[in-house]
Design an enzyme around this catalytic site. Structure first.
Site, PDB file in Angstrom:
ATOM      1  N   GLU A 132      -3.428   8.548  12.702  1.00  0.00           N
ATOM      2  CA  GLU A 132      -4.869   8.405  12.491  1.00  0.00           C
ATOM      3  C   GLU A 132      -5.208   6.948  12.250  1.00  0.00           C
ATOM      4  O   GLU A 132      -4.368   6.172  11.793  1.00  0.00           O
ATOM      5  CB  GLU A 132      -5.323   9.267  11.312  1.00  0.00           C
ATOM      6  CG  GLU A 132      -4.650   8.899  10.009  1.00  0.00           C
ATOM      7  CD  GLU A 132      -4.893   9.930   8.903  1.00  0.00           C
ATOM      8  OE1 GLU A 132      -6.053  10.117   8.559  1.00  0.00           O
ATOM      9  OE2 GLU A 132      -3.912  10.515   8.417  1.00  0.00           O
ATOM     10  N   LYS A 134      -6.263   3.496  10.763  1.00  0.00           N
ATOM     11  CA  LYS A 134      -6.164   2.944   9.405  1.00  0.00           C
ATOM     12  C   LYS A 134      -7.478   2.231   9.118  1.00  0.00           C
ATOM     13  O   LYS A 134      -7.757   1.170   9.661  1.00  0.00           O
ATOM     14  CB  LYS A 134      -4.988   1.980   9.311  1.00  0.00           C
ATOM     15  CG  LYS A 134      -4.781   1.438   7.910  1.00  0.00           C
ATOM     16  CD  LYS A 134      -3.481   0.665   7.836  1.00  0.00           C
ATOM     17  CE  LYS A 134      -3.166   0.184   6.438  1.00  0.00           C
ATOM     18  NZ  LYS A 134      -4.163  -0.709   5.883  1.00  0.00           N
ATOM     19  N   ASP A 136     -10.278   0.102   7.372  1.00  0.00           N
ATOM     20  CA  ASP A 136     -10.223  -1.100   6.537  1.00  0.00           C
ATOM     21  C   ASP A 136     -11.335  -1.050   5.492  1.00  0.00           C
ATOM     22  O   ASP A 136     -12.443  -1.516   5.713  1.00  0.00           O
ATOM     23  CB  ASP A 136     -10.386  -2.330   7.430  1.00  0.00           C
ATOM     24  CG  ASP A 136      -9.824  -3.568   6.764  1.00  0.00           C
ATOM     25  OD1 ASP A 136      -9.221  -3.434   5.668  1.00  0.00           O
ATOM     26  OD2 ASP A 136      -9.980  -4.660   7.324  1.00  0.00           O
ATOM     27  N   TYR A 242      -8.151  11.303   3.712  1.00  0.00           N
ATOM     28  CA  TYR A 242      -6.910  11.352   4.502  1.00  0.00           C
ATOM     29  C   TYR A 242      -5.674  11.729   3.692  1.00  0.00           C
ATOM     30  O   TYR A 242      -4.584  11.784   4.229  1.00  0.00           O
ATOM     31  CB  TYR A 242      -6.669  10.023   5.225  1.00  0.00           C
ATOM     32  CG  TYR A 242      -6.737   8.797   4.344  1.00  0.00           C
ATOM     33  CD1 TYR A 242      -5.799   8.586   3.341  1.00  0.00           C
ATOM     34  CD2 TYR A 242      -7.739   7.848   4.523  1.00  0.00           C
ATOM     35  CE1 TYR A 242      -5.861   7.463   2.540  1.00  0.00           C
ATOM     36  CE2 TYR A 242      -7.814   6.723   3.727  1.00  0.00           C
ATOM     37  CZ  TYR A 242      -6.870   6.531   2.730  1.00  0.00           C
ATOM     38  OH  TYR A 242      -6.937   5.433   1.938  1.00  0.00           O
ATOM     39  N   LYS A 330       0.397  -1.805  12.437  1.00  0.00           N
ATOM     40  CA  LYS A 330      -0.719  -2.744  12.370  1.00  0.00           C
ATOM     41  C   LYS A 330      -1.064  -3.308  13.751  1.00  0.00           C
ATOM     42  O   LYS A 330      -0.193  -3.445  14.612  1.00  0.00           O
ATOM     43  CB  LYS A 330      -0.352  -3.938  11.436  1.00  0.00           C
ATOM     44  CG  LYS A 330       0.028  -3.540  10.021  1.00  0.00           C
ATOM     45  CD  LYS A 330      -1.110  -2.880   9.256  1.00  0.00           C
ATOM     46  CE  LYS A 330      -2.050  -3.881   8.648  1.00  0.00           C
ATOM     47  NZ  LYS A 330      -1.576  -4.508   7.434  1.00  0.00           N
ATOM     48  N   CYS A 435      15.688 -34.350  -2.478  1.00  0.00           N
ATOM     49  CA  CYS A 435      14.599 -33.585  -3.069  1.00  0.00           C
ATOM     50  C   CYS A 435      13.419 -34.513  -3.353  1.00  0.00           C
ATOM     51  O   CYS A 435      13.581 -35.517  -4.039  1.00  0.00           O
ATOM     52  CB  CYS A 435      15.073 -32.941  -4.363  1.00  0.00           C
ATOM     53  SG  CYS A 435      13.742 -32.163  -5.282  1.00  0.00           S
ATOM     54  N   CYS A 438      12.910 -34.691  -7.390  1.00  0.00           N
ATOM     55  CA  CYS A 438      13.824 -35.311  -8.365  1.00  0.00           C
ATOM     56  C   CYS A 438      14.789 -36.284  -7.701  1.00  0.00           C
ATOM     57  O   CYS A 438      15.572 -36.932  -8.387  1.00  0.00           O
ATOM     58  CB  CYS A 438      14.603 -34.235  -9.135  1.00  0.00           C
ATOM     59  SG  CYS A 438      15.850 -33.392  -8.157  1.00  0.00           S
ATOM     60  N   CYS A 453      17.818 -28.459  -3.003  1.00  0.00           N
ATOM     61  CA  CYS A 453      17.943 -29.519  -3.995  1.00  0.00           C
ATOM     62  C   CYS A 453      19.106 -29.155  -4.913  1.00  0.00           C
ATOM     63  O   CYS A 453      19.207 -28.029  -5.383  1.00  0.00           O
ATOM     64  CB  CYS A 453      16.640 -29.591  -4.785  1.00  0.00           C
ATOM     65  SG  CYS A 453      16.811 -30.426  -6.361  1.00  0.00           S
ATOM     66  N   CYS A 459      15.919 -30.830 -12.032  1.00  0.00           N
ATOM     67  CA  CYS A 459      14.797 -30.976 -11.110  1.00  0.00           C
ATOM     68  C   CYS A 459      13.555 -30.337 -11.731  1.00  0.00           C
ATOM     69  O   CYS A 459      13.548 -29.138 -12.023  1.00  0.00           O
ATOM     70  CB  CYS A 459      15.110 -30.293  -9.780  1.00  0.00           C
ATOM     71  SG  CYS A 459      13.693 -30.316  -8.659  1.00  0.00           S
TER      72      CYS A 459
HETATM   73  S1  IVH Z   1      -2.361   7.138   3.636  1.00  0.00           S
HETATM   74  C1  IVH Z   1       0.691   7.776   0.542  1.00  0.00           C
HETATM   75  N1  IVH Z   1      -4.052   7.025   5.610  1.00  0.00           N
HETATM   76  O1  IVH Z   1      -4.288   1.721   3.784  1.00  0.00           O
HETATM   77  C2  IVH Z   1      -0.162   7.308   1.643  1.00  0.00           C
HETATM   78  N2  IVH Z   1      -4.030   5.213   4.081  1.00  0.00           N
HETATM   79  O2  IVH Z   1      -2.160  -0.219   3.516  1.00  0.00           O
HETATM   80  C3  IVH Z   1      -1.405   6.704   1.167  1.00  0.00           C
HETATM   81  N3  IVH Z   1      -5.676   3.475   4.533  1.00  0.00           N
HETATM   82  O3  IVH Z   1      -3.810   2.148   0.342  1.00  0.00           O
HETATM   83  C4  IVH Z   1      -2.229   6.115   2.200  1.00  0.00           C
HETATM   84  N4  IVH Z   1      -6.567   4.426   6.296  1.00  0.00           N
HETATM   85  O4  IVH Z   1      -6.212   2.366   1.290  1.00  0.00           O
HETATM   86  C5  IVH Z   1      -3.580   6.389   4.529  1.00  0.00           C
HETATM   87  N5  IVH Z   1      -5.524   7.077   7.367  1.00  0.00           N
HETATM   88  C6  IVH Z   1      -5.062   6.471   6.309  1.00  0.00           C
HETATM   89  C7  IVH Z   1      -5.576   5.228   5.866  1.00  0.00           C
HETATM   90  C8  IVH Z   1      -5.026   4.629   4.743  1.00  0.00           C
HETATM   91  C9  IVH Z   1      -6.617   3.380   5.463  1.00  0.00           C
HETATM   92  C10 IVH Z   1      -5.449   2.456   3.489  1.00  0.00           C
HETATM   93  C11 IVH Z   1      -5.252   2.992   2.096  1.00  0.00           C
HETATM   94  C12 IVH Z   1      -3.885   2.490   1.690  1.00  0.00           C
HETATM   95  C13 IVH Z   1      -3.721   1.301   2.578  1.00  0.00           C
HETATM   96  C14 IVH Z   1      -2.272   0.928   2.756  1.00  0.00           C
END
Ligand code: IVH
Length: 751
Positions: A132, A134, A136, A242, A330, A435, A438, A453, A459
């Site tokens: 799913e 992620k 922001d 989520y 990412k 260094c 120092c 160093c 130092c």
């Molecule tokens: S699961 C134990 N699912 O990303 C798992 N996190 O970089 C807990 N986030 O702290 C997170 N979309 O704030 C999960 N679909 C998603 C997410 C998600 C955004 C964020 C969340 C987490 C951070 C980690």
């Protein structure tokens, strides 16, 4: 309390680690709050306007670089001058975890492989995931009891967050009541702002002459952290569910179905979630989402993969801050071009000389970057560790146009250089062999990529860096004694060695030369500092070990050592006894190198093992036994063991460490939990059928057992599956209790 010290330049936010930044941000916030109180409530300003502004500016700079660490009651979020009342704290009933990262396809394949290894699944066994987007934004935990929302808390440090219940109730996507929910249900998800809402908010803000937000995530955070819920209500916040925390009954057998239930309860879940059966499916979904990224209407920074079966999630469990069953894949880093204005050398805690690029400030992915890491000498020269050219062999020179990239919270890096834009007369950079702090020689050991160093404690850079490390959050964690204060006391000559921290009050507790008399301090802040230092004498053993700042010795290894030796005396005795063997190990390294060279010259095979064994023979047997004990601790290898022996063996270091230890009241580690196996040394051998090795080890450790790889007189229990072989025989010979897998499972059942 701390204040801005114009005389000591602050570390650039880009150069800071999250821990350091968090500690400084906390101090800054406290200092601003204190100044507010003095000014508004007590009508007695303690610092002048310029100092006040510079505190707030520094805090804002750090917040811009570390948005994750912004606390909701941050003084930078306050409109007008009213002092913060702050948000109450809420302890999470289950920790709020963050996620590990994958940056490329290979990382994802390794994630899948590691889960298979852990669960003991073959490469072709079915293993489904959800994937799913992620989001922001910022994470939020909502607690429902009897179907009614009782509180909402931000993530905070994962264990304790801020109570934003009143604000959360104003968010349309967050139901006030839910039907058919378990008696206790904690729903977790992300608060975010959509692109159109963000644009509209910013234009309203601009019209009103109010603050304009840099990006939707900051806008969401700034809106949720309003002390006045009426303001939050006027901001267009949204929420995606989520995950979940405490639940009084399981939601479903799988992640997929649990998300469906959350949707049935009335939450928004992400429509771009897919269920994938293979790594190839995960990657295809990732690419599909990446292609749609601009049209989604909100910011995302990657795709999250989660093991679908919840019983498997439970078996996989979590490391200290991240689950084993999920990972964030990412999106690629963002990049920008700018000019390299200088190359500077930073001397680290272990003496490493790290080149840092000073840059003409440039915005990269929404953050202004003015420093970046240059890694090491070779990187600047345009070659990798093996001497092969990188960037087509182009070196980096002051004046060059360079490409900067940053991914997520990773420190920005210089990635490329445009040699065609090189100014005339630009000189190749000469990496110092001494260094810069120092003047001690800074040689580069064979096979190493960094110069170090050799000044050790003479130092000043190393000394200060070690002091900072010692009092930092994961080590002694002394409140009110952060980088700035350490630098100041060091400069004054009040704190040179670690133990001096604990003599500060006795030496500089009163009089003309006293902490209270320093600019920016005062009686109250000095008293608070001394109290924190006094409190800081009582320390868990692992924190002390970690605080020593020994090379390679991280938090996990420190706690492994602490659990093994339990107290300082046994540790020191063990290490001292092992020292000759550690030296022999170094000698063996050299003997090995010589043997390899000789063998190559003579055209024969090198007898490495023979040569190493012979070198180790030079150490007395008790040293070899102590060495075997040390390197036998799970998680401690020969590299770390020699680093520990070296650090404890160097005369000046040892004196400093002994003086520190004499000031401390060191607490033996507690057995993790009262369990039938707590404190036992357990060896698993043979094949296990109901769990994998990794899983068996993690569970045993969670129950307070030590897991070792080899059977010795110190072993308490051997768990032997079919084909136990030599280890099983050795256990029998030594008369060590041996269980089969079922026996082990019934022993720990219910623990
Ligand atoms: S699961 C134990 N699912 O990303 C798992 N996190 O970089 C807990 N986030 O702290 C997170 N979309 O704030 C999960 N679909 C998603 C997410 C998600 C955004 C964020 C969340 C987490 C951070 C980690």
């Amino acid at each position: 309390m701390s204040k801005a010290h114009p005389d000591t330049p602050a570390t650039a936010p880009e150069d800071m680690q999250p821990d350091e930044a968090a500690a400084e941000m906390e101090r800054l916030a406290a200092a601003v709050a204190r100044a507010n109180e003095a000014y508004h409530a007590e009508d007695a300003p303690e610092i002048d306007d310029a100092a006040y502004d510079s505190l707030k500016r520094r805090l804002a700079d750090l917040e811009a670089r570390f948005p994750d660490l912004i606390v909701l009651d941050s003084p930078t979020a306050q409109v007008g001058a009213a002092p913060a009342e702050g948000f109450a704290k809420i302890a999470h009933s289950q920790r709020m975890l963050s996620l590990g990262n994958a940056f490329d396809d290979a990382d994802v394949a390794e994630f899948d492989a590691s889960i298979r290894r852990y669960l003991g699944l073959a490469a072709d066994d079915a293993l489904a995931y959800t994937a799913e987007p992620k989001i922001d934004g910022l994470s939020l935990s909502l607690r429902y009891e009897g179907g009614a929302l009782v509180h909402a808390a931000t993530r905070g440090n994962g264990a304790v967050g801020e109570d934003v219940t009143r604000n959360a109730r104003t968010i349309g996507d967050i139901p006030e009541r839910i039907e058919g929910a378990p008696a206790v249900l904690e729903v977790r998800g992300e608060v975010y702002m959509s692109h159109p809402d963000f644009a509209a908010l910013n234009s309203r803000q601009a019209e009103a002459g109010a603050k304009v937000f840099a990006n939707p995530r900051n806008a969401a955070a700034g809106s949720l952290r309003q002390l006045d819920p009426a303001i939050t209500a006027a901001r267009p916040l949204r929420f995606f569910a989520y995950a979940w925390g405490e639940v009084s009954e399981p939601l479903a057998p799988t992640q997929w179905e649990a998300l469906e239930r959350l949707r049935a309860f009335g939450f928004q879940t992400n429509g771009r979630t897919a269920r994938c059966g293979t790594v190839a499916d995960l990657l295809a979904h990732y690419r599909a989402i990446a292609a749609e990224r601009a049209e989604l209407g909100h910011d995302i920074d990657g795709v999250v993969y989660k093991v679908d079966r919840l019983d498997w999630q439970a078996r996989l469990g979590a490391r200290s801050t991240t689950p084993r069953w999920a990972i964030a894949h990412k999106f690629p880093a963002e990049t920008a071009w700018t000019r390299l204005t200088a190359i500077e050398i930073n001397v680290g805690r272990t003496g490493s000389l790290s080149p840092i690029a000073r840059l003409e400030p440039v915005t990269v992915g929404g953050v202004v970057v003015s420093n970046a890491t240059l890694h090491n000498e070779d990187y600047v020269a345009g070659r990798d560790a093996s001497g092969a050219p990188i960037r087509g062999g182009a070196d980096l020179r002051v004046g060059d146009r360079v490409e900067i990239y940053r991914a997520g919270d990773v420190i920005p890096k210089v990635r490329d250089v445009d040699v065609t834009a090189r100014p005339e007369g630009a000189e190749p950079y000469r990496f110092p062999d001494r260094c810069p702090e120092c003047g001690s020689p800074a040689p580069r050991a064979p096979g190493e990529s960094v110069r170090r160093c050799t000044g050790g404690l003479i130092c000043p850079a190393q000394r200060v860096a070690r002091l900072k490390h010692l009092v930092s959050r994961p080590a002694l964690d002394i409140e009110g004694l952060g980088d700035k204060e350490v630098e100041r006391f060091h400069e004054l000559g009040w704190v040179a060695a670690p133990a001096d921290i604990f003599r500060l009050e006795e030496r500089y507790g009163s009089g003309l030369q006293s902490v209270a008399a320093l600019e920016g301090w005062g009686e109250t802040s000095a008293r608070n500092l001394f109290a924190a230092i006094r409190e800081g004498r009582r320390q868990p053993f692992a924190r002390v070990l970690f605080g020593l700042g020994i090379r390679h010795l991280g938090e996990v290894a420190a706690s492994d050592l602490a659990r093994h030796y339990r107290d300082w005396e046994s540790f020191a005795r063990g290490v001292d006894t092992a020292a000759p063997a550690a030296r022999a190990w170094h000698a063996a390294d050299e003997a090995e190198r010589a043997e390899r060279a000789a063998a190559a010259a003579e055209g024969r095979r090198a007898s490495v093992k023979k040569v190493r064994d012979a070198a180790m023979e030079s150490a007395p047997p008790e040293a070899r036994a102590a060495w075997a004990e040390l390197v036998g601790i799970d998680g401690i290898g020969a590299t770390l063991a020699t680093a520990v022996c070296d650090a404890m063996g160097a005369e000046a270091e040892r004196v400093a460490i002994a003086a520190l230890v004499a000031e401390l009241d060191i607490q033996a580690p507690e057995a993790v939990r009262a369990s039938p196996v707590a404190g036992l040394t357990v060896v698993f051998t043979g094949s296990l059928e109901r769990m994998t090795r990794a899983e068996a080890k993690a569970r045993a450790e969670a129950l307070g057992a030590k897991v070792s790889g080899s059977v010795s007189a110190k072993t308490d229990l051997v768990v032997a599956g079919p084909g136990a072989g030599a280890k099983g025989a050795k256990a029998a010979e030594l008369g060590i209790e041996t269980l089969d897998e079922d026996g082990w499972l019934s022993l720990i059942e219910g623990a």
